[in-house]
Design an enzyme around this catalytic site. Structure first.
Site, short mmCIF file in Angstrom:
data_model
loop_
_atom_site.label_atom_id
_atom_site.label_comp_id
_atom_site.label_asym_id
_atom_site.label_seq_id
_atom_site.Cartn_x
_atom_site.Cartn_y
_atom_site.Cartn_z
N GLU A 107 0.84 -1.20 0.00
CA GLU A 107 0.00 0.00 0.00
C GLU A 107 0.87 1.25 0.00
OE1 GLU A 107 -4.13 -1.08 2.25
OE2 GLU A 107 -2.36 -0.92 3.54
N LEU A 241 11.94 6.17 17.07
CA LEU A 241 12.53 5.89 18.39
C LEU A 241 11.50 5.30 19.35
CD1 LEU A 241 15.35 6.32 19.71
CD2 LEU A 241 14.35 8.29 20.86
N HIS A 242 10.47 6.06 19.69
CA HIS A 242 9.33 5.60 20.47
C HIS A 242 9.61 5.35 21.95
CE1 HIS A 242 7.53 5.46 16.60
NE2 HIS A 242 8.20 4.39 16.20
N ASN A 319 -1.90 5.45 16.06
CA ASN A 319 -3.05 5.07 15.26
C ASN A 319 -3.51 3.67 15.65
OD1 ASN A 319 -3.29 7.39 13.54
ND2 ASN A 319 -1.41 6.74 12.51
N CYS A 362 0.17 6.20 9.99
CA CYS A 362 1.42 5.56 10.38
C CYS A 362 1.14 4.30 11.18
CB CYS A 362 2.26 6.52 11.21
SG CYS A 362 2.90 7.92 10.28
#
Length: 369
Positions: A107, A241-242, A319, A362
């Site tokens: 996608e 990173l998160h 998301n 995302c």
């Protein structure tokens, strides 16, 4: 993980897609044109159809001799078969599902934005079918890796995005390409860099997109970050990173067990010093997981410890993905997290979330038929 990191995992028993004209170097194109019995000036003419007019069917190219069109068409195989297009944001965001020649699906997402009297557009492009990194909060990561995409398959997403823009009433050209779709770009390093060179080359060799409009996002393959800094391409590097601490990031981004937070951030800061291009830190906020104030403070401390002016943090509202236990942070928590960074003089922005309702945001791309 070694095969995934090296980009060697092509998929067991997968038939390689046919070569496309856009993948050939100048000599190979010259030889092919000669084999068709065409004069050399046809080379640039053929390429311009693809990179300037965004046309991929030589049978319709009336400026070519009719007798040559069938032969030329052999160099323009259909690499991406459109399966479904889903639109949202009043027609300003389009998610496209494509089937590849071996049946794999990918996608990409095209977004248009109004800005003052002008407008701009962005393509979120895929570089792999699936992804081998395995981040548990990402729908793509849960697919596993099927295979790397070829240069032609990546470039076809760009061409088709421009075709989409013509019908979306947005920007007259494609301004930005972000490698934030399916896959880890630096695990398909060779094809990604070659595709970027095609995107950023001027006509008749490429699409003419400015290199400053290209962003490459990575989970942190440190040796390839070093390689990318030496390519001479003024791209934006984005680090997914998160989490600022190895304990949590090891759970959220399995690659962290290979290269820890310190190594990844150090390589990113070196990228800035070599290229002069400010690095983006991508941080998806997850409720009660990575959104604590002390983690904002730790992130600021680690970024500032590598200097000033080299980095910008993009805070991303998580998301939703099917059956995911993770939830986005509350607005209050998000504001406090960002305020902590601002107080530490770390530039921070809350990313505009687009395509969430069509699973085009995302971490949501899963190529579901």
């Amino acid at each position: 993980m070694d095969d995934v990191v090296a980009g060697n995992l092509e998929g067991v028993g997968v038939k390689k897609p046919p070569h496309h004209w856009i993948e050939l170097d100048a000599l190979a194109r010259q030889e092919l044109v000669a084999s068709w019995g065409l004069p050399s000036y046809r080379l640039a003419q053929i390429t311009r159809h693809y990179v300037e007019r965004f046309e991929a069917d030589p049978h319709t190219w009336t400026d070519l001799p009719a007798s040559a069109r069938e032969a030329v068409s052999s160099a323009f195989p259909v690499l991406l078969e459109p399966v479904r297009q889903t639109m949202t944001d009043r027609g300003r965001t389009a998610k496209n599902l494509y089937r590849l020649t071996d049946g794999a699906k990918i996608e990409s997402v095209v977004m248009t934005y109004a800005r003052g009297s002008g407008s701009r557009s962005t393509l979120c492009v895929s570089c792999q079918a699936g992804c081998g990194i395995g981040c548990p909060f990402c729908a793509t990561g849960q697919l596993g890796l099927q295979r790397n995409l070829t240069v032609g398959e990546i470039c076809e997403q760009v061409r088709l995005a421009v075709v989409d823009l013509e019908s979306m009433g947005g920007a007259p050209k494609l301004n930005n390409v972000v490698f934030m779709g399916m896959g880890e770009p630096l695990a398909n390093y060779g094809a990604v860099v070659e595709a970027i060179r095609v995107m950023t080359a001027g006509s008749p060799d490429g699409f003419g997109i400015t290199a400053r409009g290209v962003t490459v996002s990575t989970a942190g393959i440190v040796p390839r970050i070093v390689d990318l800094s030496a390519e001479g391409l003024p791209l934006t590097l984005a680090i997914s990173l998160h989490a600022p601490d190895d304990d949590l990031r090891g759970d959220l981004v399995p690659l962290n067990k290979r290269w820890g937070v310190g190594e990844v951030l150090s390589a990113a800061a070196d990228y800035f010093r070599v290229t002069g291009r400010r690095v983006s830190i991508e941080y998806a906020l997850m409720r009660d997981v990575n959104d604590q104030p002390w983690r904002a403070d730790l992130l600021a401390k680690k970024l500032n410890g590598l200097g000033r002016g080299w980095v910008h943090v993009n805070v991303i509202p998580l998301n939703p993905t099917p059956d995911s236990p993770w939830q986005p942070s509350t607005r209050k928590t998000t504001e406090e997290f960002m305020a902590r960074l601002e107080q530490a003089r770390v530039p921070v922005t809350l990313r505009d979330s687009r395509g969430q309702d069509i699973d085009g945001g995302c971490g949501q791309l899963a190529a579901r038929a």
